[in-house]
Design an enzyme around this catalytic site. Structure first.
Site, PDB file in Angstrom:
ATOM      1  N   SER A 134       1.018  -1.193  -0.020  1.00  0.00           N
ATOM      2  CA  SER A 134      -0.091   0.228  -0.081  1.00  0.00           C
ATOM      3  C   SER A 134       1.301   1.161   0.436  1.00  0.00           C
ATOM      4  O   SER A 134       1.786   0.906   0.085  1.00  0.00           O
ATOM      5  CB  SER A 134      -1.133  -0.053   1.328  1.00  0.00           C
ATOM      6  N   TYR A 149      -2.771  -0.023  10.887  1.00  0.00           N
ATOM      7  CA  TYR A 149      -2.559  -0.588   9.055  1.00  0.00           C
ATOM      8  C   TYR A 149      -0.674  -0.223   8.524  1.00  0.00           C
ATOM      9  O   TYR A 149      -0.597  -1.063   7.230  1.00  0.00           O
ATOM     10  CB  TYR A 149      -3.669  -0.008   8.204  1.00  0.00           C
TER      11      TYR A 149
END
Length: 278
Positions: free
Chosen positions: A125, A138
């Site tokens: 990501s 995250y």
């Protein structure tokens, strides 16, 4: 492919099948398998935190006559919360899915990849490069996946196995919507003093995330980048998905930390509740 129930995973399974691959597509539920099943796509019930499921996947790979060309590690869960406010069991759950599960699948399938000079594609990501406020849990899993990918690439290059990282930014998928819902639930469950401290910030992040998801890259565009990572003859070590990911990863390399902090704060400021000064 470890997470093909919806979103980027489902789109990538279809894109790779369209290109002639036989895709073993990991899904969590029978109804997801039924929705995804198509020529070239073989759904497999897979929870990457369960060793029995991983052993079954490895056995299925071993039973096939063809070579294992690539492993795409893309299963993930998402939640945003301040570091102080997220219970440790939630931290552990994120790392079990977003990091340890992928390590376990990679370890199980590496023998097959080594036999045929296959490829590992880890879907990280932009959060693996830049950790915005409340993205610590995250992003922590994705920073770790980036580090593991770097080490794995250097370990396997002499063995003929390439390791590629894909770094999406905002993508229009169900995962983003689920992440927003999970963040909202956690915000509601915070102790009053934590809600006073972080409530406006969490609301701003939810609004920013919703805007980024709505205006993000399509799952199909992301799937084409993943397919390129799988099929390129000489792949790059990293591919970004979306202009936001390309911009943020570039800024993270060239801006000092304090200046990057100010940029992040400026991006977030318009999304604070109007009645609360940012």
């Amino acid at each position: 492919m470890t997470g093909a129930s919806t979103g980027i995973g489902a789109a990538s399974a279809r894109e790779l099948a369209r290109r002639g691959f036989h895709v073993l597509a990991g899904v969590r539920r029978d109804q997801d398998a039924d929705a995804l099943r198509a020529p070239g796509i073989e759904p497999v019930i897979l929870d990457i935190t369960r060793p029995g499921h991983i052993a079954g996947l490895a056995a299925r790979v071993g039973s096939r006559a063809g070579a294992l060309r690539a492993l795409v590690n893309n299963a993930a869960v998402s939640v945003n919360a301040p570091v102080e406010a997220l219970p440790l069991e939630e931290w552990r759950r994120l790392f079990e899915v977003n990091l340890f599960g992928h390590v376990a699948v990679t370890q199980a399938l590496l023998p097959a990849l080594l036999r045929h000079s296959g490829r590992v594609v880890n879907v990280s990501s932009v959060g693996g490069k830049v950790a915005m406020a409340t993205f610590g849990p995250y992003a922590g899993t994705k920073f770790a996946l980036e580090a593991v990918s770097d080490a794995l690439r250097r370990e396997l290059a002499p063995q003929g196995v390439q390791v590629v990282v894909v770094e999406p930014g905002g993508i229009r998928t169900e995962m983003g919507e689920r992440g927003i819902a999970a963040t909202s639930r956690l915000a509601e469950a915070m102790a009053p003093e934590l809600r006073d401290r972080y409530g406006p910030l969490v609301q701003a992040v939810i609004a920013l995330t919703a805007a980024g998801t709505a205006g993000g890259t399509s799952a199909e565009d992301a799937a084409r980048v993943i397919a390129k990572a799988v099929t390129a003859g000489k792949p790059r070590t990293r591919y970004t998905v979306g202009r936001d990911a390309a911009l943020l990863t570039r800024l993270s390399r060239i801006l000092p930390d304090r200046l990057l902090d100010r940029v992040a704060a400026a991006v977030l400021r318009p999304h604070y509740p109007k009645t609360t000064p940012a």
